[in-house]
Design an enzyme around this catalytic site. Structure first.
Site, PDB file in Angstrom:
ATOM      1  N   GLU A  60       0.842  -1.205   0.000  1.00  0.00           N
ATOM      2  CA  GLU A  60       0.000   0.000   0.000  1.00  0.00           C
ATOM      3  C   GLU A  60       0.874   1.251   0.000  1.00  0.00           C
ATOM      4  OE1 GLU A  60      -3.792   1.751   2.461  1.00  0.00           O
ATOM      5  OE2 GLU A  60      -2.036   1.178   3.623  1.00  0.00           O
TER       6      GLU A  60
ATOM      7  N   LYS B  67      -9.038   3.791  -1.859  1.00  0.00           N
ATOM      8  CA  LYS B  67      -9.369   3.292  -0.532  1.00  0.00           C
ATOM      9  C   LYS B  67     -10.621   3.972   0.010  1.00  0.00           C
ATOM     10  CE  LYS B  67      -7.033   2.304   3.859  1.00  0.00           C
ATOM     11  NZ  LYS B  67      -5.728   2.395   4.553  1.00  0.00           N
TER      12      LYS B  67
ATOM     13  N   CYS C 283      -5.292  -2.351   2.656  1.00  0.00           N
ATOM     14  CA  CYS C 283      -5.087  -2.319   4.107  1.00  0.00           C
ATOM     15  C   CYS C 283      -6.365  -2.665   4.874  1.00  0.00           C
ATOM     16  CB  CYS C 283      -4.523  -0.943   4.482  1.00  0.00           C
ATOM     17  SG  CYS C 283      -3.715  -0.858   6.089  1.00  0.00           S
TER      18      CYS C 283
END
Length: 319
Positions: free
Chosen positions: A49, A139, A173
């Protein structure tokens, strides 16, 4: 050489430290890993990430929430400057390397969308073996101090792609802890899942086999490294950051689990390495015999998920 027609495929994780906060140098390092993977017969290579140009580790250790801090403003300005503008061609070197090596790439990038001003997203970018950008997933919810530098994404990138007979998807994540985000991918037939993390064993050692077992899919957790010596001298406030940040901000923890939740590649820490594994699609079919999350074990008459995949811009302009 694996026979992809028969469901065999070679996948890999490039566990590496970025040239922290330096987009151009990190791109070159990543391109080298892609070429190395291609020479090893890898078909899919995953990076951690935000590896391009780096995770914002300074926030936790430099009073990142202080309002009107000249230090935080300066670091943010540099971060935005080094972010990836896909439309401007900033991923050209990665795309060329993927095409030349014949490798699909999934990489965490700090993405700047100029239509959204100077805000950035933690995005997971998928590039195919022709060098084409196939998906950009922003994200959905930055975690804790990440919200000081990253904007919340949308559902436009919650997609799976056909890849060598597999159905490929991925999340950033802590999105991997979001049941509905996982379900959005499972519902599209995902059987090869890539989870990208900034790096640390505690993030990956329990959730990776869980995702694999829940989805009855292969699960790759790709992580980065960041040690004190990885902070380059040309980074803003380099000396202060070396003194302030811990000796190790990210120790890796990259790993691969099979559809039964057992390790194929156990978590690896502390070193830069290319982790390679051959996977077999037959293992997915075997494990789906008793549980298929959006197949025979689903109850669409009772449970239904709605996913909005519009790219959000905050404005609708009518002519």
């Amino acid at each position: 050489m694996p026979d992809t027609a028969n469901g065999h495929c070679v996948v890999a994780i490039a566990q590496m430290a970025p040239v922290w906060l330096d987009r151009r140098a990190t791109l070159s390092k990543m391109a080298g890993r892609i070429r190395e993977a291609g020479e090893s017969g890898v078909r899919l290579l995953a990076f951690g990430e935000g590896v391009l140009p780096g995770y914002p580790f300074w926030l936790e250790h430099t009073d990142g929430a202080r309002f009107e801090s000249s230090l935080q403003k300066g670091l943010f300005s540099h971060y935005v400057d080094q972010a990836v503008d896909i439309a401007a061609g900033d991923l050209g070197e990665l795309r060329a390397a993927a095409r030349e090596a014949g490798v699909w790439v999934m990489a965490g990038c700090i993405e700047r969308d100029r239509s959204r001003g100077y805000s950035v997203f933690a995005s997971l970018v998928t590039i195919d073996d022709d060098g084409e950008v196939r998906n950009v997933h922003r994200k959905l919810m930055p975690t804790h101090e990440e919200r000081l530098v990253w904007s919340a994404g949308d559902g436009a990138g919650l997609r799976t792609l056909d890849f060598d007979g597999f159905r490929l998807g991925g999340l950033n994540c802590w999105e991997n802890w979001m049941p509905l985000a996982r379900s959005a991918l499972y519902s599209q037939g995902e059987d090869l899942h890539v989870a990208v993390w900034p790096g640390n064993l505690h993030n990956t050692e329990t959730i990776t086999p869980f995702i694999a077992r829940e989805g009855r899919s292969f699960a790759l957790s790709a992580c980065s490294l960041l040690r004190r010596e990885d902070i380059p001298g040309n980074a803003p406030h380099a000396d202060m950051l070396r003194d302030t940040l811990p000796p190790v901000c990210a120790n890796g923890g990259s790993c691969i689990a099979g559809p039964d939740g057992e390790w194929i590649v156990p978590p690896r820490v502390d070193d830069e390495v290319l982790l390679i594994a051959e996977i077999d699609r037959a293992r997915v079919r075997e494990e789906r015999q008793n549980f298929d999350p959006f197949g025979h074990y689903s109850r669409p008459d009772v449970l239904e998920l709605q996913v909005d995949r519009r790219r959000r811009s905050g404005v609708v302009i009518s002519r």
